[in-house]
Design a protein around this motif. Structure first.
Motif, PDB file in Angstrom:
ATOM      1  N   LYS A 160       0.762  -1.214   0.109  1.00 56.64           N
ATOM      2  CA  LYS A 160      -0.102  -0.024   0.137  1.00 56.64           C
ATOM      3  C   LYS A 160       1.036   1.115   0.227  1.00 56.64           C
ATOM      4  O   LYS A 160       1.674   1.331   0.688  1.00 56.64           O
ATOM      5  N   GLU A 161       0.452   2.142  -0.849  1.00 56.32           N
ATOM      6  CA  GLU A 161       1.351   3.762  -0.997  1.00 56.32           C
ATOM      7  C   GLU A 161       1.325   4.039   0.493  1.00 56.32           C
ATOM      8  O   GLU A 161       2.560   4.458   0.629  1.00 56.32           O
ATOM      9  N   THR A 162       0.432   4.064   1.262  1.00 55.02           N
ATOM     10  CA  THR A 162       0.467   4.902   2.515  1.00 55.02           C
ATOM     11  C   THR A 162       1.399   4.170   3.389  1.00 55.02           C
ATOM     12  O   THR A 162       2.053   4.818   4.211  1.00 55.02           O
ATOM     13  N   VAL A 163       1.540   2.859   3.392  1.00 58.72           N
ATOM     14  CA  VAL A 163       2.514   2.304   4.071  1.00 58.72           C
ATOM     15  C   VAL A 163       3.899   2.690   3.816  1.00 58.72           C
ATOM     16  O   VAL A 163       4.970   3.016   4.728  1.00 58.72           O
ATOM     17  N   ARG A 184      -3.178   7.576   7.939  1.00 58.42           N
ATOM     18  CA  ARG A 184      -4.295   6.665   7.602  1.00 58.42           C
ATOM     19  C   ARG A 184      -4.020   5.594   6.492  1.00 58.42           C
ATOM     20  O   ARG A 184      -3.682   6.019   5.083  1.00 58.42           O
ATOM     21  N   VAL A 185      -3.912   4.332   6.478  1.00 56.99           N
ATOM     22  CA  VAL A 185      -3.495   3.451   5.564  1.00 56.99           C
ATOM     23  C   VAL A 185      -4.936   3.188   4.911  1.00 56.99           C
ATOM     24  O   VAL A 185      -4.645   2.690   3.358  1.00 56.99           O
ATOM     25  N   GLN A 186      -6.065   3.084   5.401  1.00 53.18           N
ATOM     26  CA  GLN A 186      -7.219   2.853   4.488  1.00 53.18           C
ATOM     27  C   GLN A 186      -8.538   3.205   5.478  1.00 53.18           C
ATOM     28  O   GLN A 186      -8.347   3.134   6.461  1.00 53.18           O
ATOM     29  N   PRO A 187      -9.619   3.614   4.712  1.00 57.11           N
ATOM     30  CA  PRO A 187      -9.744   3.395   3.097  1.00 57.11           C
ATOM     31  C   PRO A 187      -9.478   4.977   2.774  1.00 57.11           C
ATOM     32  O   PRO A 187      -9.221   5.006   1.700  1.00 57.11           O
ATOM     33  N   ASP A 188      -9.216   6.110   3.413  1.00 57.72           N
ATOM     34  CA  ASP A 188      -9.048   7.400   2.955  1.00 57.72           C
ATOM     35  C   ASP A 188      -7.721   7.705   3.273  1.00 57.72           C
ATOM     36  O   ASP A 188      -7.269   8.344   4.173  1.00 57.72           O
ATOM     37  N   GLU A 189      -6.802   7.011   2.257  1.00 53.74           N
ATOM     38  CA  GLU A 189      -5.273   7.058   2.535  1.00 53.74           C
ATOM     39  C   GLU A 189      -4.872   8.659   2.828  1.00 53.74           C
ATOM     40  O   GLU A 189      -5.140   9.439   1.895  1.00 53.74           O
ATOM     41  N   GLY A 190      -3.986   8.881   3.668  1.00 55.21           N
ATOM     42  CA  GLY A 190      -3.577  10.061   4.069  1.00 55.21           C
ATOM     43  C   GLY A 190      -2.960  10.248   5.530  1.00 55.21           C
ATOM     44  O   GLY A 190      -2.667   9.334   5.952  1.00 55.21           O
ATOM     45  N   ASP A 204      -4.755  18.090   7.461  1.00 61.46           N
ATOM     46  CA  ASP A 204      -5.101  17.001   6.841  1.00 61.46           C
ATOM     47  C   ASP A 204      -4.590  16.899   5.503  1.00 61.46           C
ATOM     48  O   ASP A 204      -4.765  17.903   4.690  1.00 61.46           O
ATOM     49  N   PHE A 205      -3.884  15.737   5.060  1.00 53.96           N
ATOM     50  CA  PHE A 205      -3.273  15.540   3.670  1.00 53.96           C
ATOM     51  C   PHE A 205      -4.123  14.270   3.049  1.00 53.96           C
ATOM     52  O   PHE A 205      -3.922  13.396   4.086  1.00 53.96           O
ATOM     53  N   GLY A 206      -4.696  14.328   2.152  1.00 56.33           N
ATOM     54  CA  GLY A 206      -5.083  13.169   1.580  1.00 56.33           C
ATOM     55  C   GLY A 206      -4.484  12.887   0.174  1.00 56.33           C
ATOM     56  O   GLY A 206      -4.280  13.784  -0.817  1.00 56.33           O
ATOM     57  N   TYR A 207      -4.127  11.575  -0.088  1.00 57.23           N
ATOM     58  CA  TYR A 207      -3.706  11.059  -1.444  1.00 57.23           C
ATOM     59  C   TYR A 207      -4.561  11.503  -2.661  1.00 57.23           C
ATOM     60  O   TYR A 207      -4.075  12.036  -3.724  1.00 57.23           O
TER      61      TYR A 207
END
Length: 514
Positions: free
Chosen positions: A209-212, A402-408, A431-434
């Motif tokens: 996962k990109e966030t990880v 936040r890994v999922q569902p709202d990655e950021g 807040d930062f959201g991908y």
């Protein structure tokens, strides 16, 4: 491209000089065991199509299905087609599909059938000749671990595990990697007895996962975070993976495994390792693994497991507006089952950086919402020059990945309430959201991981040392729970058993509400 590089057989189309450009897999094929399972249908087949659609697979890439079905190649193609149309991330393109489908083959047989594996060996050879796969083959074992041994033995007997000159053969195995330390070591001996260690890829899809992966960027690319990422400033860390669904018809797999073995041993301990590790010398596989293994080796379970653990089992309740049944009423579950559907642990990392900082891990099914996150919660400021009433709504600063569902990533800090006549401070979030920060969409985890397998790039895949260290952490907890009878019931749609809240309250803390 210099003449010397061409003379060494380096393909200028495959050697990406600009590291920002995506790497393209070279000639290869994949053999997929377990093609009739949900994982293959919902994740693996769509990911292969999406990779092809993005131009990251070679034109001659080939996919071989193996199963106990009386299918022809076209029957297998229809299975893949349906999976792609229903679950692929990228738009369907007929030209991409036609090229990909030309490389589909199907081999019928059982795992203990030597003739079927001989036919598979012939098929792999035929694909080399007709599709130019170069004999390079990845064997994806999307099957229960009980069958790993027989499949590996058949791959060895038929010669499929042994590459020819300038070829590679790799094996991909899905979790769980055993059910305790002893079985993990036995499984490792089986697989690495057939394939070299650097040809074994253990899939943990969370690491794709990109966030990880962004945990590493957050920590080591930003000077503002790393100086406070330690026990001087951090009060505690919470790592949560909550699901709002039940076992979803997986009684045969889940019962007897439970939440801790299913999620904590792999996903959450990997997230802990990435959060707590020291800066690696590079992001090469060996350097990343070295630092993760150091962290896992330093993890300790508190002596009093009654106070440092909690486990539960979901009862009937409401999931949103839907009435749902309890775990013991699910099809295939014994009324006497003691399998936990919720698990929480308090762990300590005995390193200089993290001395005295507890790591709280929790996972569960039928919880309030679906969310996976890492919350680094900071200590309160040592002196607040405000009145008590000015800061009564002020919590602790936190960085939440936040890994999922709202990655950021969310940062929580205190700010003055505008317009107030006197100083009044409340929590606010940044807040930062991908999805809003980048125009390109994030690939699915399995896209990244399958491509890495085909490229032979192992940084995101745990080696057996990491797996065994994780079981060393979890085994004492499982042994303790085995003597404690049944898990504590909790209402579906809530946030777990009361014992989990008690575990935090003893330390003067509370679980974060995602």
């Amino acid at each position: 491209m210099s003449p010397a590089r061409v003379a060494r057989g380096i393909n200028p189309l495959r050697q990406v000089e600009d590291k920002r450009l995506p790497r393209i897999a070279g000639p290869c094929a994949m053999v997929l065991f377990g093609v009739t399972g949900d994982l293959a249908r919902k994740k693996l087949m769509p990911a292969i199509y999406d990779l092809s659609n993005r131009g990251l697979l070679p034109p001659g890439f080939s996919l071989v299905g193996f199963a106990r079905r009386d299918w022809e190649d076209q029957d297998f193609g229809k299975i893949v087609y349906d999976a792609v149309r229903e679950h692929s991330r990228t738009p369907f393109r007929e030209d991409v599909w036609r090229n990909l489908a030309e490389g589909f083959r199907f081999v019928p047989g059982t795992f203990d059938d030597p003739a079927a594996f001989d036919l598979l060996a012939q098929t792999v050879k035929e694909l080399d000749e007709s599709r130019g796969t170069g004999g390079n083959t990845a064997f994806y074992l999307s099957i229960p671990p009980a069958f790993f041994s027989v499949v590996c033995e058949q791959l060895e007997r038929s010669g499929l595990s042994v590459p020819g000159n300038n070829e590679w053969r790799r094996v991909v195995i899905e979790k769980p990697f055993g059910h305790d330390l002893k079985s993990a070591r036995e499984l490792n001996a089986i697989v690495e007895g057939v394939f070299p260690a650097d040809s074994v890829f253990r899939i943990d899809h969370y690491l794709g996962k990109e966030t990880v992966q962004n945990i590493l960027a957050l920590r080591f690319a930003n000077q503002m975070f790393e100086p406070v990422w330690n026990s001087h400033y951090v009060d505690h860390v919470q790592i949560t993976m909550a699901e709002d669904i039940g076992i979803a018809g997986r009684a045969g797999y889940y019962d007897g495994i439970g939440a801790a073995r299913d999620v904590i041993q792999n996903h959450l301990l990997q997230l802990l390792a990435l959060t707590a590790m020291e800066q690696p010398n590079s992001f090469e596989a060996s350097d990343l693994r070295t630092e993760k293994e150091k962290v896992l080796a330093a993890v300790r379970v508190p002596k009093d497991l009654t106070k440092a653990t909690a486990r539960g089992q979901y009862a009937a309740g409401w999931q949103g507006s839907e009435k749902v049944i309890g775990y013991l009423d699910e099809d295939g579950i014994s009324a006497r089952s003691t399998t936990e559907t919720y698990a929480a642990l308090k762990l300590e990392v005995h390193t200089r950086r993290w001395a005295g900082v507890p790591f709280y891990l929790r996972t569960g099914k039928r919880l309030g919402k679906r969310v996976t996150e890492i919350a680094v919660v900071f200590k309160r400021a040592p002196h607040l020059p405000f009145t008590d009433t000015a800061t009564e709504e002020l919590g602790q600063n936190a960085i939440v990945i936040r890994v999922q569902p709202d990655e950021g990533i969310t940062m929580r800090f205190g700010s003055k309430v505008p317009g107030a006549g006197s100083m009044e401070v409340r929590d606010v979030t940044m807040d930062f959201g991908y999805g809003s920060a980048f125009t390109e969409s994030s690939p699915e985890a399995y896209e990244r991981l399958i491509l890495d397998v085909l490229l032979g790039d192992p940084p995101l895949f745990p080696r057996h040392e990491e797996v065994e260290l994780s079981w060393k952490i979890l085994d004492p907890v499982e042994q303790f729970w085995a003597k404690k009878g049944s898990p504590q019931p909790y209402d579906s749609g809530g946030w777990g058993p009361a014992s989990a809240d008690d575990m935090m309250h003893r330390d003067g803390r509370t679980w974060r509400m995602p």
